[in-house]
Enzyme design. Structure first.
Site, mmCIF file in Angstrom:
data_model
loop_
_atom_site.group_PDB
_atom_site.id
_atom_site.type_symbol
_atom_site.label_atom_id
_atom_site.label_comp_id
_atom_site.label_asym_id
_atom_site.label_seq_id
_atom_site.Cartn_x
_atom_site.Cartn_y
_atom_site.Cartn_z
ATOM 1 N N ASP A 11 1.013 -1.050 -0.120
ATOM 2 C CA ASP A 11 -0.047 -0.159 0.084
ATOM 3 C C ASP A 11 0.871 1.333 -0.030
ATOM 4 O O ASP A 11 1.979 1.185 0.182
ATOM 5 C CB ASP A 11 -0.599 -0.112 1.186
ATOM 6 C CG ASP A 11 -1.614 1.272 1.258
ATOM 7 O OD1 ASP A 11 -2.420 1.443 0.553
ATOM 8 O OD2 ASP A 11 -1.600 1.977 2.388
ATOM 9 N N ASP A 13 0.239 5.272 0.850
ATOM 10 C CA ASP A 13 0.188 5.937 2.213
ATOM 11 C C ASP A 13 -0.065 5.322 3.544
ATOM 12 O O ASP A 13 -0.794 4.454 3.594
ATOM 13 C CB ASP A 13 -1.324 6.856 2.116
ATOM 14 C CG ASP A 13 -1.225 7.681 0.628
ATOM 15 O OD1 ASP A 13 -0.520 8.947 0.637
ATOM 16 O OD2 ASP A 13 -1.831 7.214 -0.361
ATOM 17 N N ASP A 170 -1.520 -0.763 5.996
ATOM 18 C CA ASP A 170 -2.108 -0.120 7.302
ATOM 19 C C ASP A 170 -3.303 0.157 7.294
ATOM 20 O O ASP A 170 -4.004 0.808 8.489
ATOM 21 C CB ASP A 170 -1.362 1.001 7.436
ATOM 22 C CG ASP A 170 -1.725 2.153 6.483
ATOM 23 O OD1 ASP A 170 -2.046 2.012 5.323
ATOM 24 O OD2 ASP A 170 -2.070 3.470 7.300
#
Length: 219
Positions: A11, A13, A170
């Site tokens: 991922d 960001d 996240d």
């Protein structure tokens, strides 16, 4: 613990790159323009993984059904486009992970819900676009995470198999997508989720506290 993996997808960001300072800076320009106080990076950080929707909710309490929501989104993204990588950096230890993957000739890439017109220039400005093997953005397909389709599409593009691929994220959507794609799901504690969330409940195969933990997994 070590696992057999030929490739790693990230991922963007909150996982690969710490983009919160630039995203919160863009939000603050909108806040100030509308007579509201600016936020600290730490106040805005937990909302970054939800993109403009999360940031505007934190700053203004706006929901997507608000009649002026599109106007605020364009204001926010306009400021962000003009300053994508002023303060954004790889998370500490991540450069060592990427260097290891490259030295081992293992494929690495990015699958993000961020739009291509923001992702591609950001990665280019950070010198990452020529290093990664595959990139799938939030508007590459009709569906985005938590659908597994973007992850499976990345595998097709890079000629890698999901079962031998780690996906690192996240957000619960990252774990859900990775599990549905049959990948090894890795959740990161250093990301942008709220402290009220219990990362243990996401269903990830592995949870790490720091990017360098990936080096141990790759042994």
């Amino acid at each position: 613990m070590s696992i057999r993996a030929q490739s790693v997808l990230f991922d963007l960001d909150g996982t690969l790159v710490d983009t919160a300072p630039d995203l919160v800076a863009a939000l603050n320009k909108v806040l100030v323009a509308h007579g509201r106080p600016a936020l600290s990076v730490e106040q805005g950080r937990p909302y970054v993984s939800r993109g403009a929707m999360g940031l505007l909710y934190r700053g203004f309490g706006l929901q997507t059904d608000h009649p002026e929501y599109p106007v605020y989104v364009e204001e926010l993204l306009g400021h962000y486009r003009s300053a994508l990588s002023v303060q954004s950096v790889l998370f500490g230890g991540m450069e060592a992970v990427l260097a290891r993957l490259e030295a081992d000739e293992r494929v690495w890439g990015v699958v993000t819900n961020k739009a291509a017109n923001l992702t591609e220039p950001l990665l280019k400005e950070m010198g990452l676009s020529e290093r990664l093997a595959v990139l799938v953005c939030g508007d590459t397909l009709a569906e985005k995470k938590p659908s597994p389709k973007p992850l499976l599409h990345a595998c097709d593009l890079a000629n890698i198999t999901p079962e031998q691929t780690i996906y690192v994220g996240d957000d619960p959507r990252d774990v859900e997508a990775a599990n549905a794609a049959g990948m090894i799901s890795v959740a990161v504690r250093y990301g942008y989720y709220d402290d009220s969330e219990n990362i243990e409940d996401w269903g990830a195969d592995i949870i790490i506290d720091h990017p360098k933990a990936l080096l141990t997994l790759l042994n």
